[in-house]
Scaffold this active site. Structure first.
Site, PDB file in Angstrom:
ATOM      1  N   LEU A 102      36.406  41.484  44.294  1.00  0.00           N
ATOM      2  CA  LEU A 102      36.858  40.249  43.666  1.00  0.00           C
ATOM      3  C   LEU A 102      38.200  40.367  42.955  1.00  0.00           C
ATOM      4  O   LEU A 102      38.959  39.403  42.886  1.00  0.00           O
ATOM      5  CB  LEU A 102      35.803  39.768  42.666  1.00  0.00           C
ATOM      6  CG  LEU A 102      34.427  39.407  43.241  1.00  0.00           C
ATOM      7  CD1 LEU A 102      33.501  38.952  42.127  1.00  0.00           C
ATOM      8  CD2 LEU A 102      34.560  38.305  44.294  1.00  0.00           C
ATOM      9  N   LYS A 103      38.516  41.535  42.421  1.00  0.00           N
ATOM     10  CA  LYS A 103      39.725  41.663  41.606  1.00  0.00           C
ATOM     11  C   LYS A 103      40.897  42.295  42.352  1.00  0.00           C
ATOM     12  O   LYS A 103      41.895  42.661  41.740  1.00  0.00           O
ATOM     13  CB  LYS A 103      39.417  42.513  40.368  1.00  0.00           C
ATOM     14  CG  LYS A 103      38.398  41.909  39.418  1.00  0.00           C
ATOM     15  CD  LYS A 103      38.917  40.636  38.768  1.00  0.00           C
ATOM     16  CE  LYS A 103      37.973  40.148  37.692  1.00  0.00           C
ATOM     17  NZ  LYS A 103      38.474  38.902  37.040  1.00  0.00           N
ATOM     18  N   ASN A 104      40.802  42.407  43.645  1.00  0.00           N
ATOM     19  CA  ASN A 104      41.827  43.107  44.409  1.00  0.00           C
ATOM     20  C   ASN A 104      42.997  42.181  44.751  1.00  0.00           C
ATOM     21  O   ASN A 104      42.820  41.140  45.381  1.00  0.00           O
ATOM     22  CB  ASN A 104      41.211  43.680  45.688  1.00  0.00           C
ATOM     23  CG  ASN A 104      42.195  44.484  46.497  1.00  0.00           C
ATOM     24  OD1 ASN A 104      43.027  43.934  47.190  1.00  0.00           O
ATOM     25  ND2 ASN A 104      42.094  45.798  46.408  1.00  0.00           N
ATOM     26  N   ASP A 135      33.762  34.143  40.147  1.00  0.00           N
ATOM     27  CA  ASP A 135      34.674  34.479  39.049  1.00  0.00           C
ATOM     28  C   ASP A 135      35.635  33.315  38.863  1.00  0.00           C
ATOM     29  O   ASP A 135      36.659  33.228  39.537  1.00  0.00           O
ATOM     30  CB  ASP A 135      35.431  35.773  39.353  1.00  0.00           C
ATOM     31  CG  ASP A 135      36.358  36.189  38.216  1.00  0.00           C
ATOM     32  OD1 ASP A 135      36.414  35.471  37.206  1.00  0.00           O
ATOM     33  OD2 ASP A 135      37.016  37.240  38.342  1.00  0.00           O
TER      34      ASP A 135
END
Length: 311
Positions: A102-104, A135
């Site tokens: 998700l945070k890439n 998110d």
């Protein structure tokens, strides 16, 4: 021996091992054997600038182990585009990869490259909605969303409605507030002089304040409306007074209303009222930023800047 060394498909490739300074490297990174081997084969085919299906498969394996390796992403994109691969299939692969990471950031840069080449935003808004369920404040997703809107002219393609749904679920979602501003004013600055749109935005933000008076986002949104529409400083005075009165400290419902009133009083020349509001913020309603509020108070007595002389 590892997988690639034993695979018939890779027999023609001489792997290039990583050189970190010899056997006594100062800060050698502890890669897994599998990752180290895959990277040695990647170096070899990158040295030859090989464009092939096996190169794409190799990037898949490496990204699975280290999705933040931007060089691998760039090489994958080069292969996909050079070989005229099915871009829809690449987007499908990206969907699963993004949901697992998700945070890439690299995923979203690669997605932008592929979707830009594809020339279609079909399915992208739906996928963004899926990501934001997981998110809702993912910076990379919101940045990509703004690029997507600009690239494909999606200003009036359901974006405002989607934002209103997100804010109905969480009125404190500052990312959604930012995107609302972008959608309403980012493509047409003349909207700041459109009374119908301004009234709608004022009403929307004020309703959000009533829902959560201590939520800073709609207060900032209101301030932005006043500033960019070049409205009088006291435009929001009566509204802010509904949530704070410096002379009734026990009735203050929002520190942000006090902050706004301090600015309005100062603009009107009401030095004492502004000082009272700032004192309340410093001592009672936001003491963690006491130094800031005291600094703001000190500015009330600062002489006005001298006008710039012109020849």
């Amino acid at each position: 021996m590892g997988y690639f060394a034993e695979a018939e498909e890779w027999k023609d490739v001489e792997p290039i091992p990583l050189n970190e300074g010899g056997p006594n490297a100062l800060a050698a990174i502890a890669y897994s054997d599998e990752y180290d081997e895959a990277m040695s084969y990647l170096r070899a085919i990158m040295a030859k600038n090989e464009m092939s299906d096996r190169a794409i498969d190799l990037t898949d394996a490496i990204i699975d182990s280290n999705p933040a390796h931007y060089t691998v992403w760039l090489y994958r994109a080069k292969n996909i585009l050079s070989l005229n691969k099915d871009l829809r299939a690449e987007v499908d692969w990206l969907n699963e990869t993004a949901l697992q990471n998700l945070k890439n950031y690299q995923i979203w840069h690669h997605r932008q490259t592929i979707v830009n080449k594809l020339g279609s935003a079909e399915g992208e808004q739906d996928f963004i909605a899926r990501m934001l369920v997981k998110d809702a404040k993912n910076y990379h997703v919101w940045s990509y969303r703004q690029w997507l809107v600009r690239r494909f002219g999606l200003w009036e393609q359901g974006e405002l409605e989607a934002i209103e749904k997100l804010l109905a679920d969480d009125v404190r979602n500052n990312s959604a507030w930012n995107h609302r501003w972008f959608i309403v004013f980012g493509n047409d600055a003349t909207n700041f002089s459109n009374k119908k749109i301004l009234d709608r935005e004022f009403d929307y933000a004020k309703a959000a304040v009533h829902r959560a008076p201590q939520n800073q986002s709609p207060w900032n949104y209101l301030r932005g409306l006043v500033r960019h529409a070049q409205l009088p400083p006291d435009t929001l005075k009566d509204f802010a007074a509904m949530f704070a009165d410096p002379h009734k400290p026990d009735d203050v419902r929002s520190s942000h209303a006090l902050d706004l009133l301090a600015d309005i009083y100062a603009a009107e020349g009401g030095r004492d009222d502004a000082a009272t509001a700032l004192d309340l913020l410093a001592t009672r309603y936001d003491p963690i930023r006491q130094n800031y509020w005291n600094y703001r108070k000190s500015l009330l007595d600062a002489p006005a800047a001298a006008p710039i002389k012109t020849v």
